[in-house]
Design a protein around this motif. Structure first.
Motif, PDB file in Angstrom:
ATOM      1  N   VAL A  25      -5.907   1.983  -7.220  1.00  0.00           N
ATOM      2  CA  VAL A  25      -5.019   1.645  -6.102  1.00  0.00           C
ATOM      3  C   VAL A  25      -4.278   2.871  -5.570  1.00  0.00           C
ATOM      4  CG1 VAL A  25      -3.050   0.223  -5.395  1.00  0.00           C
ATOM      5  CG2 VAL A  25      -4.716  -0.679  -7.037  1.00  0.00           C
ATOM      6  N   ALA A  83       1.532  -0.743  -8.533  1.00  0.00           N
ATOM      7  CA  ALA A  83       0.243  -0.985  -7.875  1.00  0.00           C
ATOM      8  C   ALA A  83      -0.234  -2.404  -8.132  1.00  0.00           C
ATOM      9  CB  ALA A  83      -0.811   0.002  -8.387  1.00  0.00           C
ATOM     10  N   GLN A  89      -3.283  -8.051  -3.033  1.00  0.00           N
ATOM     11  CA  GLN A  89      -1.998  -7.607  -2.469  1.00  0.00           C
ATOM     12  C   GLN A  89      -1.487  -8.654  -1.484  1.00  0.00           C
ATOM     13  OE1 GLN A  89      -2.601  -3.595  -0.956  1.00  0.00           O
ATOM     14  NE2 GLN A  89      -3.022  -2.813  -2.999  1.00  0.00           N
ATOM     15  N   GLY A  92       2.476 -11.825  -3.814  1.00  0.00           N
ATOM     16  CA  GLY A  92       3.670 -11.948  -4.644  1.00  0.00           C
ATOM     17  C   GLY A  92       3.603 -11.272  -6.001  1.00  0.00           C
ATOM     18  N   ASN A 116      10.529   7.061  -6.031  1.00  0.00           N
ATOM     19  CA  ASN A 116       9.996   7.786  -4.881  1.00  0.00           C
ATOM     20  C   ASN A 116       8.959   6.858  -4.262  1.00  0.00           C
ATOM     21  OD1 ASN A 116      11.479  10.184  -5.323  1.00  0.00           O
ATOM     22  ND2 ASN A 116      10.023  10.798  -6.912  1.00  0.00           N
ATOM     23  N   ARG A 118       6.442   5.207  -1.365  1.00  0.00           N
ATOM     24  CA  ARG A 118       5.628   5.465  -0.160  1.00  0.00           C
ATOM     25  C   ARG A 118       6.281   4.775   1.026  1.00  0.00           C
ATOM     26  NH1 ARG A 118      -0.712   4.938  -2.139  1.00  0.00           N
ATOM     27  NH2 ARG A 118      -0.461   6.415  -3.845  1.00  0.00           N
ATOM     28  N   ALA A 121       5.412   1.296   1.706  1.00  0.00           N
ATOM     29  CA  ALA A 121       5.911   0.233   0.819  1.00  0.00           C
ATOM     30  C   ALA A 121       7.423   0.016   0.977  1.00  0.00           C
ATOM     31  CB  ALA A 121       5.583   0.563  -0.637  1.00  0.00           C
ATOM     32  N   TYR A 125      10.119  -2.772  -0.832  1.00  0.00           N
ATOM     33  CA  TYR A 125      11.276  -2.454  -1.677  1.00  0.00           C
ATOM     34  C   TYR A 125      12.569  -2.964  -1.043  1.00  0.00           C
ATOM     35  CZ  TYR A 125       8.312   0.435  -4.614  1.00  0.00           C
ATOM     36  OH  TYR A 125       7.329   0.860  -5.483  1.00  0.00           O
TER      37      TYR A 125
HETATM   38  C1  LIG Z   1       3.283  -2.078  -2.460  1.00  0.00           C
HETATM   39  C2  LIG Z   1       2.629  -3.052  -3.439  1.00  0.00           C
HETATM   40  C3  LIG Z   1       2.860  -2.584  -4.863  1.00  0.00           C
HETATM   41  C4  LIG Z   1       3.302  -4.413  -3.262  1.00  0.00           C
HETATM   42  O1  LIG Z   1       2.661  -5.310  -4.141  1.00  0.00           O
HETATM   43  P1  LIG Z   1       2.181  -6.749  -3.624  1.00  0.00           P
HETATM   44  O2  LIG Z   1       1.652  -7.478  -4.779  1.00  0.00           O
HETATM   45  O3  LIG Z   1       1.301  -6.564  -2.431  1.00  0.00           O
HETATM   46  O4  LIG Z   1       3.628  -7.294  -3.219  1.00  0.00           O
HETATM   47  P2  LIG Z   1       4.057  -8.753  -2.765  1.00  0.00           P
HETATM   48  O5  LIG Z   1       2.876  -9.597  -2.467  1.00  0.00           O
HETATM   49  O6  LIG Z   1       5.058  -9.209  -3.737  1.00  0.00           O
HETATM   50  O7  LIG Z   1       4.808  -8.396  -1.440  1.00  0.00           O
HETATM   51  C5  LIG Z   1       4.107  -7.708  -0.417  1.00  0.00           C
HETATM   52  C6  LIG Z   1       4.219  -8.452   0.847  1.00  0.00           C
HETATM   53  O8  LIG Z   1       3.557  -9.690   0.757  1.00  0.00           O
HETATM   54  C7  LIG Z   1       4.438 -10.730   1.145  1.00  0.00           C
HETATM   55  N1  LIG Z   1       4.226 -11.835   0.196  1.00  0.00           N
HETATM   56  C8  LIG Z   1       4.891 -12.081  -0.926  1.00  0.00           C
HETATM   57  N2  LIG Z   1       4.435 -13.207  -1.506  1.00  0.00           N
HETATM   58  C9  LIG Z   1       3.454 -13.661  -0.727  1.00  0.00           C
HETATM   59  C10 LIG Z   1       2.593 -14.788  -0.789  1.00  0.00           C
HETATM   60  N3  LIG Z   1       2.669 -15.675  -1.797  1.00  0.00           N
HETATM   61  N4  LIG Z   1       1.657 -14.932   0.173  1.00  0.00           N
HETATM   62  C11 LIG Z   1       1.587 -14.026   1.176  1.00  0.00           C
HETATM   63  N5  LIG Z   1       2.378 -12.959   1.291  1.00  0.00           N
HETATM   64  C12 LIG Z   1       3.307 -12.784   0.367  1.00  0.00           C
HETATM   65  C13 LIG Z   1       5.820 -10.184   1.007  1.00  0.00           C
HETATM   66  O9  LIG Z   1       6.649 -10.750   2.006  1.00  0.00           O
HETATM   67  C14 LIG Z   1       5.621  -8.710   1.215  1.00  0.00           C
HETATM   68  O10 LIG Z   1       5.764  -8.374   2.556  1.00  0.00           O
HETATM   69  P3  LIG Z   1       6.461  -6.976   2.951  1.00  0.00           P
HETATM   70  O11 LIG Z   1       5.565  -5.866   2.511  1.00  0.00           O
HETATM   71  O12 LIG Z   1       6.582  -7.058   4.427  1.00  0.00           O
HETATM   72  O13 LIG Z   1       7.756  -6.944   2.216  1.00  0.00           O
HETATM   73  C15 LIG Z   1       1.124  -3.237  -3.175  1.00  0.00           C
HETATM   74  O14 LIG Z   1       0.920  -3.684  -1.869  1.00  0.00           O
HETATM   75  C16 LIG Z   1       0.302  -1.986  -3.438  1.00  0.00           C
HETATM   76  O15 LIG Z   1      -0.141  -1.762  -4.550  1.00  0.00           O
HETATM   77  N6  LIG Z   1       0.120  -1.166  -2.390  1.00  0.00           N
HETATM   78  C17 LIG Z   1      -0.673   0.056  -2.507  1.00  0.00           C
HETATM   79  C18 LIG Z   1      -0.034   1.056  -3.438  1.00  0.00           C
HETATM   80  C19 LIG Z   1       1.414   1.316  -3.128  1.00  0.00           C
HETATM   81  O16 LIG Z   1       1.794   1.544  -1.988  1.00  0.00           O
HETATM   82  N7  LIG Z   1       2.242   1.282  -4.183  1.00  0.00           N
HETATM   83  C20 LIG Z   1       3.644   1.554  -4.069  1.00  0.00           C
HETATM   84  C21 LIG Z   1       3.836   3.003  -4.217  1.00  0.00           C
HETATM   85  S1  LIG Z   1       5.549   3.403  -4.002  1.00  0.00           S
END
Ligand SMILES: CC(C)(COP(=O)(O)OP(=O)(O)OC[C@H]1O[C@@H](n2cnc3c(N)ncnc32)[C@H](O)[C@@H]1OP(=O)(O)O)[C@@H](O)C(=O)NCCC(=O)NCCS
Length: 155
Positions: A25, A83, A89, A92, A116, A118, A121, A125
């Motif tokens: 990821v 990640a 993704q 939740g 730190n 991205r 993201a 946060y």
């Molecule tokens: C950033 C990351 C860790 C978030 O993890 P995730 O599992 O996608 O997070 P969530 O699903 O809890 O939340 C992400 C979004 O989905 C939405 N969401 C939460 N639950 C949900 C559900 N049940 N159904 C649909 N969407 C949902 C949230 O509102 C959130 O929206 P936002 O980004 O506008 O705040 C993930 O997207 C990722 O790994 N990205 C690539 C790597 C990265 O950027 N890592 C962070 C480095 S700092």
């Protein structure tokens, strides 16, 4: 948590076991696919993972006892290596990991959590109670724009 992904459990992981998902990821398409973080094997470091009921690891996060550089007098916990597996993704999982990390932070009595983050993201946060602080910067390994984020614990 129960939903379209079935039941998800969050639990502590060995530091070597978080590496495949970090690589997939966080280092996708990058020449430098190094995923060893300084402090990964420190006994005070916590690695939290999300697992499906079939035991597939679909999320990882690492929590290191490190002061926030802007407030070194406070007890800080640094979140790294956050990640969620690409295919799940936005369902939740990241939120569950953050919530579990915040509970861990409260249990060990730190004052704040920082990362730190991205820029891609930051919304994630901010929705979970983190504030964006300071100027943006380009992170050296990924070459991606980042900001620092911080959340204070109410003791
Ligand atoms: C950033 C990351 C860790 C978030 O993890 P995730 O599992 O996608 O997070 P969530 O699903 O809890 O939340 C992400 C979004 O989905 C939405 N969401 C939460 N639950 C949900 C559900 N049940 N159904 C649909 N969407 C949902 C949230 O509102 C959130 O929206 P936002 O980004 O506008 O705040 C993930 O997207 C990722 O790994 N990205 C690539 C790597 C990265 O950027 N890592 C962070 C480095 S700092």
């Amino acid at each position: 948590m129960s939903g379209t992904l079935g039941s998800i459990s969050i639990r502590a992981m060995n530091y070597l076991d978080v590496q495949p998902l970090r690589r997939e990821v966080l280092r996708a398409g990058m020449l430098d696919q190094t995923v060893n973080f300084d402090g990964d094997d420190d006994p005070t470091t916590m690695h939290l993972g999300a697992f499906t009921d079939a035991e597939v690891n679909i999320g990882v996060s690492t929590w290191l006892q490190r002061p926030f550089p802007s407030e070194p007098q406070l007890r800080g916990l640094q979140l790294r290596g956050m990640a969620t597996a690409v295919l799940v993704q936005g369902h939740g999982i990241g939120g569950l990991l953050l919530h579990a990390g915040m509970e861990y932070a409260a249990a060990i009595g730190v004052d704040l959590i920082w990362a730190n983050a991205r820029d891609s993201a930051l919304t994630f946060y901010n929705r979970h109670g983190f504030s964006t602080v300071g100027d943006g910067f380009i992170e050296t390994v990924t070459q991606l724009p980042h900001h620092q984020v911080v959340a204070y614990l109410v003791q």
